[in-house]
Write a protein that holds these residues in place. Structure first.
Motif, mmCIF file in Angstrom:
data_model
loop_
_atom_site.group_PDB
_atom_site.id
_atom_site.type_symbol
_atom_site.label_atom_id
_atom_site.label_comp_id
_atom_site.label_asym_id
_atom_site.label_seq_id
_atom_site.Cartn_x
_atom_site.Cartn_y
_atom_site.Cartn_z
ATOM 1 N N HIS A 71 -11.660 -33.505 24.329
ATOM 2 C CA HIS A 71 -13.109 -33.277 24.225
ATOM 3 C C HIS A 71 -13.416 -31.801 24.406
ATOM 4 N N GLU A 116 -17.541 -36.297 27.029
ATOM 5 C CA GLU A 116 -16.553 -36.871 27.935
ATOM 6 C C GLU A 116 -16.999 -36.720 29.378
ATOM 7 N N GLU A 117 -17.602 -35.565 29.693
ATOM 8 C CA GLU A 117 -17.884 -35.247 31.100
ATOM 9 C C GLU A 117 -19.040 -36.057 31.686
ATOM 10 N N HIS A 178 -3.902 -32.610 28.423
ATOM 11 C CA HIS A 178 -4.994 -32.239 29.334
ATOM 12 C C HIS A 178 -4.411 -31.456 30.509
ATOM 13 N N HIS A 346 -10.262 -40.344 31.585
ATOM 14 C CA HIS A 346 -10.123 -39.554 30.351
ATOM 15 C C HIS A 346 -10.425 -40.443 29.159
#
Ligand SMILES: [Zn+2]
Length: 400
Positions: A71, A116-117, A178, A346
């Motif tokens: 992302h 995503e966050e 990541h 995630h």
């Protein structure tokens, strides 16, 4: 794998430059990334929640593509690696394959998941969750930010409410690189984390009801102090999580006194508890212990403790064949590595429910993330991107 492909390395300097350029785009980097994808010859598709798919054709287009990505959204004070590394490393993999003229057997598809966050719109990892069928598209489009703007309106305003229905672009596998966002790889001096599990999570809303009374006139033995009760419970959460360790964590992250005043004994407090473990049985055992502790403390202090489990996400078990593929690629490249559990949620954890998925971690400095101090080295980012590329090549196959 052909000889050319087994020696293939990504361009570390190009990846590093792209990460730093993207950090300058600010909050809406989609346009820049779309142009970069098109320049790399990818066919770009955008779904109804703004997630971007960049398809690189394979020799056999009847097979579903191998997905790779992450992302590009960040926390307001976040660093430039969380999510960005995985997305731009995917782009770097495509650029490297293009430069070397490598054709894969099955197509590959780089993915940039929206939001995503979860820092502007809740929930976090919303687009990949919708892709996996956890929410309907309409449900997510109607979510509002603090100013009342919906996800749909926000996507329209940047031209990223795409025409493709969410979830129709089937993937044969998904691999996400990541930063670790934790301290283990750095502490053990390992370059690659082969992620085999993701933590399960339980969120509780809690409420303690005691009795509000005068701070000067109420003798200590007669008090029903909600804050003192919470204090005991917070220590119980800490003790219980430790007792179920080393792979369990427990946090009371919010506590709000209903009517705070310096000369009133707190009568009511709302609070939250966040429990995580990679084992479902551990989450159950912690739940039992928390409820036992709450009953005991409430009885002793003549207060009421209500504990409401509002959300539970089962632990993620990443696909064993893909995890092995990551480990084999890492070994072949000669990087030091260890198996690791993801402590954070995630997009790949959502994907794992519908597509064989895996993750690759690289160290971040002092384990710090969601902070401007977030940092990772160029060498580790390049190692992660190489592990990603060779995992994807093993899964997609090199056309001969
Ligand atoms: Zn992230």
């Amino acid at each position: 794998m052909t000889k050319v492909a087994s020696n293939l390395q990504i361009d570390s300097a190009r990846l590093w430059d792209t990460i730093h350029e993207t950090a300058k785009f600010g909050a809406t980097p989609k346009g820049g990334v779309r142009r970069a994808c098109e320049a790399a010859g990818l066919e770009v598709h955008v779904d109804a929640l703004g997630s971007m798919f960049g398809l690189r054709k394979g020799r056999d287009m009847s097979k579903p593509p191998v997905g790779l990505g992450s992302h590009l959204d960040t926390q307001p004070t976040g660093g430039k690696f969380d999510g960005v590394l995985g997305t731009l490393a995917a782009l770097e993999v495509v650029r490297t394959l293009n430069d070397a003229g490598v054709e894969t057997e099955t197509p590959i598809c780089i993915v940039n998941w929206t939001n995503e966050e979860g820092s502007r719109f809740a929930p976090a990892t919303m687009a990949s969750a919708a892709y996996a069928g956890d929410y309907t598209t309409e449900n997510i489009l109607a979510r509002r930010d603090a100013a009342g703007v919906t996800v749909g309106e926000a996507l329209d305003s940047i031209g990223y409410r795409g025409s493709e229905a969410v979830g129709v672009r089937k993937l044969g596998a998904f691999v996400e690189l990541h930063i670790e966002q934790g301290p283990l790889l750095e502490a053990e001096n390992k370059t690659i984390g082969v992620v085999d599990r993701g933590q399960g999570i339980v969120w509780y809303d809690g409420k303690i009801t005691g009795f509000e009374s005068h701070a000067g006139t109420t003798p200590m033995p007669l008090r029903r102090d909600a804050l003192a009760t919470l204090s005991e419970f917070v220590l119980a959460v800490e003790r219980i999580a430790k007792a179920h360790g080393p792979n369990a964590v427990g946090t009371v992250g919010e506590a709000v006194i209903a009517a705070p005043s310096r000369n009133v004994i707190p009568g009511e407090i709302a609070f939250t508890v966040d429990i995580r473990s990679p084992a479902s049985e551990t989450l159950d055992a912690i739940d039992k212990d928390l409820r036992g502790a709450a009953a005991e403390i409430a009885g002793k202090r003549k207060a009421e403790i209500v504990l409401d489990a509002i959300w539970r996400k089962e632990p993620t078990v990443f696909n064993p064949k893909l995890v092995d593929a990551v480990e084999s690629a890492t070994k072949a490249l000669g990087y030091s590595h260890r198996r690791i559990t993801s402590g954070a949620g995630h997009d790949a954890c959502n994907l794992a429910n519908v597509v064989p998925s895996a993750m690759i971690f690289v160290p971040c400095k002092d384990g710090v993330s969601h902070n401007e101090l977030e940092d990772a080295t160029q060498a580790d980012c390049a190692a992660g991107a190489n592990a990603l590329m060779h995992t994807v090549l093993a899964l997609a196959g090199v056309a001969s």
